[in-house]
Design a protein around this motif. Structure first.
Motif, PDB file in Angstrom:
ATOM      1  N   GLN A 288       7.156  10.630  22.541  1.00  0.00           N
ATOM      2  CA  GLN A 288       6.843  11.695  22.185  1.00  0.00           C
ATOM      3  C   GLN A 288       7.774  12.964  21.628  1.00  0.00           C
ATOM      4  O   GLN A 288       7.452  13.427  20.618  1.00  0.00           O
ATOM      5  N   ARG A 290      10.518  11.858  20.121  1.00  0.00           N
ATOM      6  CA  ARG A 290      10.942  11.598  18.743  1.00  0.00           C
ATOM      7  C   ARG A 290      10.015  12.076  17.832  1.00  0.00           C
ATOM      8  O   ARG A 290      10.434  12.536  16.565  1.00  0.00           O
ATOM      9  N   ARG A 291       8.777  12.394  18.132  1.00  0.00           N
ATOM     10  CA  ARG A 291       7.748  12.960  16.904  1.00  0.00           C
ATOM     11  C   ARG A 291       8.135  14.541  16.882  1.00  0.00           C
ATOM     12  O   ARG A 291       8.515  14.813  15.740  1.00  0.00           O
ATOM     13  N   HIS A 292       8.632  15.239  18.035  1.00  0.00           N
ATOM     14  CA  HIS A 292       9.055  16.320  17.632  1.00  0.00           C
ATOM     15  C   HIS A 292      10.476  16.434  17.122  1.00  0.00           C
ATOM     16  O   HIS A 292      10.605  17.273  16.256  1.00  0.00           O
ATOM     17  N   TRP A 293      11.287  15.602  17.523  1.00  0.00           N
ATOM     18  CA  TRP A 293      12.528  15.465  16.834  1.00  0.00           C
ATOM     19  C   TRP A 293      12.453  15.337  15.330  1.00  0.00           C
ATOM     20  O   TRP A 293      13.225  16.030  14.472  1.00  0.00           O
ATOM     21  N   MET A 294      11.600  14.445  15.077  1.00  0.00           N
ATOM     22  CA  MET A 294      11.467  14.385  13.467  1.00  0.00           C
ATOM     23  C   MET A 294      10.918  15.465  12.657  1.00  0.00           C
ATOM     24  O   MET A 294      11.277  15.858  11.496  1.00  0.00           O
ATOM     25  N   GLN A 295       9.793  16.154  13.529  1.00  0.00           N
ATOM     26  CA  GLN A 295       9.626  17.345  12.772  1.00  0.00           C
ATOM     27  C   GLN A 295      10.474  18.419  12.849  1.00  0.00           C
ATOM     28  O   GLN A 295      10.852  19.084  11.673  1.00  0.00           O
ATOM     29  N   GLU A 296      11.401  18.612  13.723  1.00  0.00           N
ATOM     30  CA  GLU A 296      12.598  19.736  13.637  1.00  0.00           C
ATOM     31  C   GLU A 296      13.481  19.383  12.473  1.00  0.00           C
ATOM     32  O   GLU A 296      14.042  20.059  11.981  1.00  0.00           O
ATOM     33  N   ARG A 297      13.498  17.972  12.392  1.00  0.00           N
ATOM     34  CA  ARG A 297      14.542  17.393  11.529  1.00  0.00           C
ATOM     35  C   ARG A 297      14.062  17.610  10.001  1.00  0.00           C
ATOM     36  O   ARG A 297      14.984  18.362   9.092  1.00  0.00           O
ATOM     37  N   LEU A 298      12.778  17.509   9.762  1.00  0.00           N
ATOM     38  CA  LEU A 298      12.366  18.092   8.301  1.00  0.00           C
ATOM     39  C   LEU A 298      12.383  19.605   8.065  1.00  0.00           C
ATOM     40  O   LEU A 298      12.547  20.103   7.099  1.00  0.00           O
ATOM     41  N   LEU A 299      12.023  20.305   9.293  1.00  0.00           N
ATOM     42  CA  LEU A 299      12.188  21.878   9.282  1.00  0.00           C
ATOM     43  C   LEU A 299      13.553  22.310   8.950  1.00  0.00           C
ATOM     44  O   LEU A 299      13.786  23.467   7.985  1.00  0.00           O
ATOM     45  N   TRP A 304      20.699  20.411   7.866  1.00  0.00           N
ATOM     46  CA  TRP A 304      21.043  19.314   8.740  1.00  0.00           C
ATOM     47  C   TRP A 304      22.334  19.152   8.687  1.00  0.00           C
ATOM     48  O   TRP A 304      22.791  18.887   7.278  1.00  0.00           O
TER      49      TRP A 304
END
Length: 408
Positions: A288, A290-299, A304
């Motif tokens: 779970q 990891r999904r939040h991590w990926m979303q923050e990475r895109l934002l 980055w």
């Protein structure tokens, strides 16, 4: 600048400037050479070419750390050779940083000007005696902690061990110097210090972590459940998380270089590299996260700073965290929730203690903590368990003479 000086009829002095000594003075390296070849001496061009070649060779020796000043090499000069030929090759960046800090602050002011061959055991014994009694606070003596003394001892021993191996000194003055050990006061304090959580305290900790940001919650849970060292957990990237097998591959750690910057580094030992199975519920939470991590990475987009790196726990912009950062946050977290004070590393101790109290054998605990020796696991992590000690005592209840008399 390198230079050549005429000294005698057939001799010249080569001069090469190096770094700076402990006082900030520029170090000059000198070597006198003789030229007896008549063919060279008769030709100015051949003589100059020969001297230039010898000067270049001398300079290369110094820059590569191979040069030792004959007979009169000082401690400060030898330290540069030791660093190039031993420390830079065999010691981790963080260890080098600490060693060089002790050398600059403690060793060079005392031994820097002394010739290596003239440093005696009594010089070093007197030095450590002065360290044990130095420091004042509120008008009272406050000696250095034994751990600090031990680190200075290790630094000094590494230098003199190398000098003996390389035949710079005929004998090692450290051979007669006693390794620093805690006095009674320190032993009492160490014994009194809490080194691990009980089952109930660990359960209270996990509840308190629910109020923390997701990344800190999963970081500390990972250390507790997996027995990770703090730098190992900081070094985990997503490709090291194996969701199919349900665990984490330990491959590297985050440490600090000599300038105090966070860097990827090799693990403490070869045994440290391993696959560590984790509880299924923790792996589910990681998925779970990891999904939040990926979303923050895109934002973050162009903000980055991690490049291709995918550290699970980073500085908010994808880059490495300083190893001290989780320790600092840990202390604040404990104060905030009024939890018993233990070091962050003691969560690793807690891992072993909880497993031992559940009846897990020492060999399995050793493999999980990735210790090189079983004795390390036994000595450091199991002798403090109240539950194990209680169970051992309960096994002797059958010897109670009153119980035996009643049964008869």
């Amino acid at each position: 600048m390198p230079s050549i000086e005429k000294r005698g009829k057939n001799s010249w002095r080569l001069i090469v400037e190096g770094g700076y000594d402990a006082t900030g003075k520029r170090i000059q390296y000198r070597r006198t050479i003789r030229v007896d070849d008549e063919a060279i001496l008769k030709s100015k061009r051949r003589l100059q070419d020969y001297l230039d070649m010898e000067l270049a060779r001398f300079r290369q020796e110094i820059e590569s750390g191979q040069y030792l000043k004959p007979e009169r090499v000082t401690f400060a000069e030898f330290v540069e050779t030791w660093k190039t030929n031993y420390a830079d090759i065999n010691l981790g960046a963080y260890t080098r940083k600490n060693y060089m800090g002790y050398i600059r602050s403690r060793l060079l002011p005392v031994f820097g000007h002394m010739e290596m061959s003239k440093i005696r055991t009594m010089h070093i014994v007197s030095f450590f005696t002065s360290l044990r009694t130095e420091g004042r606070k509120d008008g009272r003596d406050k000696p250095l902690a034994t751990n600090t003394l031990l680190n200075i001892y290790k630094t000094l021993k590494s230098i003199f061990d190398a000098a003996e191996r390389w035949k710079v000194i005929p004998s090692n003055p450290m051979d007669g110097v006693q390794r620093p050990t805690p006095d009674k006061r320190e032993k009492k304090a160490l014994k009194a210090r809490k080194k691990a959580y009980t089952w109930q305290e660990a359960a209270d900790l996990i509840v308190a972590l629910n109020d923390e940001p997701e990344h800190w919650r999963l970081y500390y849970l990972g250390v507790l459940l997996g027995g990770f060292r703090r730098g190992e957990m900081l070094g985990v990237e997503w490709h090291q998380v194996d969701f199919e097998r349900g665990g984490i591959h330990v491959e590297k750690q985050i440490s600090m270089d000599e300038q105090g910057r966070p860097v990827e580094a090799e693990l403490k030992t070869e045994e440290s590299a391993a696959f560590v199975p984790m509880p299924r519920w923790y792996m589910a939470e990681l998925a779970q996260y990891r999904r939040h991590w990926m979303q923050e990475r895109l934002l973050l987009g162009p903000q980055w700073r991690g490049g291709d790196k995918q550290y699970l726990f980073h500085n908010g912009f994808g880059d490495k965290l300083y190893p001290d950062t989780p320790s600092l946050h840990w202390r604040r977290f404990l104060s905030k929730h009024n939890l018993p004070r233990i070091r962050l590393h003691d969560l690793r101790h807690t891992t072993a203690m909880l497993l031992r109290e559940e009846g897990v054998d020492l060999k399995t605990i050793q493999e999980r903590l990735r210790h090189t020796r079983l004795s390390t696991t036994a000595d450091l992590y199991t002798h403090e368990s109240d539950l194990v000690s209680r169970e051992a005592a309960d096994r002797l209840e059958k010897l109670n003479p009153l119980s035996r008399s009643r049964s008869s």
